[in-house]
Design a protein around this motif. Structure first.
Motif, short mmCIF file in Angstrom:
data_model
loop_
_atom_site.label_atom_id
_atom_site.label_comp_id
_atom_site.label_asym_id
_atom_site.label_seq_id
_atom_site.Cartn_x
_atom_site.Cartn_y
_atom_site.Cartn_z
N THR A 192 7.46 0.08 -5.77
CA THR A 192 7.27 -0.47 -7.11
C THR A 192 7.39 -1.98 -7.11
O THR A 192 6.61 -2.68 -7.76
CB THR A 192 8.30 0.13 -8.09
N GLY A 193 8.37 -2.49 -6.38
CA GLY A 193 8.54 -3.94 -6.29
C GLY A 193 7.33 -4.62 -5.67
O GLY A 193 6.92 -5.71 -6.10
N LEU A 194 6.74 -3.98 -4.66
CA LEU A 194 5.54 -4.52 -4.03
C LEU A 194 4.39 -4.55 -5.02
O LEU A 194 3.69 -5.58 -5.15
CB LEU A 194 5.17 -3.67 -2.81
N MET A 195 4.16 -3.46 -5.74
CA MET A 195 3.07 -3.41 -6.70
C MET A 195 3.30 -4.38 -7.85
O MET A 195 2.37 -5.02 -8.35
CB MET A 195 2.91 -1.98 -7.24
N ARG A 196 4.56 -4.52 -8.26
CA ARG A 196 4.87 -5.47 -9.32
C ARG A 196 4.58 -6.91 -8.90
O ARG A 196 4.05 -7.70 -9.66
CB ARG A 196 6.33 -5.33 -9.74
N GLU A 224 4.37 2.68 4.15
CA GLU A 224 4.06 2.82 5.58
C GLU A 224 2.64 2.32 5.89
O GLU A 224 2.44 1.60 6.88
CB GLU A 224 4.19 4.29 6.01
N ARG A 225 1.68 2.68 5.05
CA ARG A 225 0.29 2.25 5.28
C ARG A 225 0.15 0.74 5.10
O ARG A 225 -0.57 0.08 5.85
CB ARG A 225 -0.66 2.97 4.33
N VAL A 226 0.83 0.19 4.11
CA VAL A 226 0.77 -1.26 3.88
C VAL A 226 1.38 -1.99 5.08
O VAL A 226 0.82 -2.97 5.57
CB VAL A 226 1.51 -1.63 2.58
N ILE A 262 1.45 -8.96 3.73
CA ILE A 262 1.75 -7.69 3.06
C ILE A 262 0.95 -7.59 1.76
O ILE A 262 0.36 -6.54 1.47
CB ILE A 262 3.26 -7.59 2.78
N LEU A 263 0.90 -8.65 0.99
CA LEU A 263 0.16 -8.62 -0.28
C LEU A 263 -1.34 -8.44 -0.02
O LEU A 263 -2.00 -7.69 -0.74
CB LEU A 263 0.43 -9.89 -1.09
N ARG A 264 -1.87 -9.12 0.97
CA ARG A 264 -3.29 -8.97 1.31
C ARG A 264 -3.59 -7.54 1.74
O ARG A 264 -4.61 -6.96 1.35
CB ARG A 264 -3.69 -9.94 2.42
N ALA A 265 -2.71 -6.97 2.56
CA ALA A 265 -2.92 -5.61 3.04
C ALA A 265 -2.87 -4.61 1.89
O ALA A 265 -3.70 -3.70 1.80
CB ALA A 265 -1.84 -5.26 4.07
N ALA A 266 -1.92 -4.78 0.97
CA ALA A 266 -1.81 -3.87 -0.18
C ALA A 266 -3.06 -3.98 -1.05
O ALA A 266 -3.60 -2.96 -1.51
CB ALA A 266 -0.55 -4.20 -0.99
N GLU A 267 -3.51 -5.19 -1.28
CA GLU A 267 -4.69 -5.39 -2.12
C GLU A 267 -5.92 -4.75 -1.49
O GLU A 267 -6.72 -4.09 -2.18
CB GLU A 267 -4.92 -6.89 -2.34
N GLU A 268 -6.09 -4.92 -0.18
CA GLU A 268 -7.26 -4.35 0.50
C GLU A 268 -7.20 -2.82 0.50
O GLU A 268 -8.22 -2.16 0.28
CB GLU A 268 -7.31 -4.87 1.94
#
Length: 207
Positions: A70-74, A49-51, A30-36
């Motif tokens: 927000t928790g994911l971005m944090r 949803e996209r992440v 999940i973190l890799r996907a959000a970063e990309e």
């Protein structure tokens, strides 16, 4: 304990370890996907949803692990800020202990500027998530900001006990969110910002 009980305990232990491994693997994905996604899209277009789709997990898994967008971005921001915190608390001077307060503050603000420049979309995504979620705490309550402010204000107070260290630290860190400064960071001009920070800090803290 009979043999059946022993087998049951062993099976449950293996299942728990497998569940923990699955959770850790999902977290990394999940973190890799959000970063990309943040590298390729504006922050407001990076939804849960996209992440989830990019990570190959369900949307519920993202919410279960991180609570909210927000928790994911944090959490992603925390991953990027953790190295800086370790350098500040345990690394060599001038960023780490052992240098004069003014030089440590100059080095710290330069490192923050570089971190912001390299993770501009992530910072913007975190800000956007906080602004669009009214129940979230303000920026000043964010653990990353709390550490940065405590460190900066502590160095200012050490060098200038007569100054309002807490307010000055807020003013210095707050400039990162001003649009003229943010545009410099998006353009990768963190060294220019670091040089200006150095001028301000030395003018304030050095005789």
């Amino acid at each position: 304990m009979d043999q059946r009980s022993s087998l049951s305990i062993g099976k449950n232990g293996r299942m728990e370890r497998r569940e923990r491994a699955d959770a850790a693997r999902n977290r990394r994905a999940i973190l890799r996907a959000a970063e990309e996604l943040l590298r390729r899209h504006p922050p407001e277009q990076v939804s849960v949803e996209r992440v989830a789709a990019a990570a190959g997990v369900g949307k519920g898994t993202v919410f279960h692990r991180f609570g909210s967008r927000t928790g994911l971005m944090r959490e992603l921001m925390s991953e990027r800020a953790r190295e800086l915190e370790e350098a500040v608390t345990q690394g060599p001077p001038p960023l780490g202990p052992g240098a004069a307060p003014s030089e440590r503050l100059v080095a710290f603000l330069a490192a923050v500027a570089e971190l912001a420049a390299r993770n501009g979309n992530l910072l913007a995504a975190h800000e956007h998530a906080v602004m669009t979620r009214k129940s979230e705490q303000p920026r000043e309550a964010n653990p990353i900001y709390v550490f940065w402010h405590r460190h900066a204000s502590g160095l200012i107070a050490e060098a200038r006990p007569d100054a309002d260290a807490e307010l000055i630290a807020h003013m210095l860190l707050g400039t990162l969110h001003m649009e003229p400064v943010a545009s410099l960071l998006r353009a990768g001009e963190h060294e220019r910002l670091a040089a200006s920070f150095a001028d301000l800090v030395r003018g304030l803290l050095e005789p």
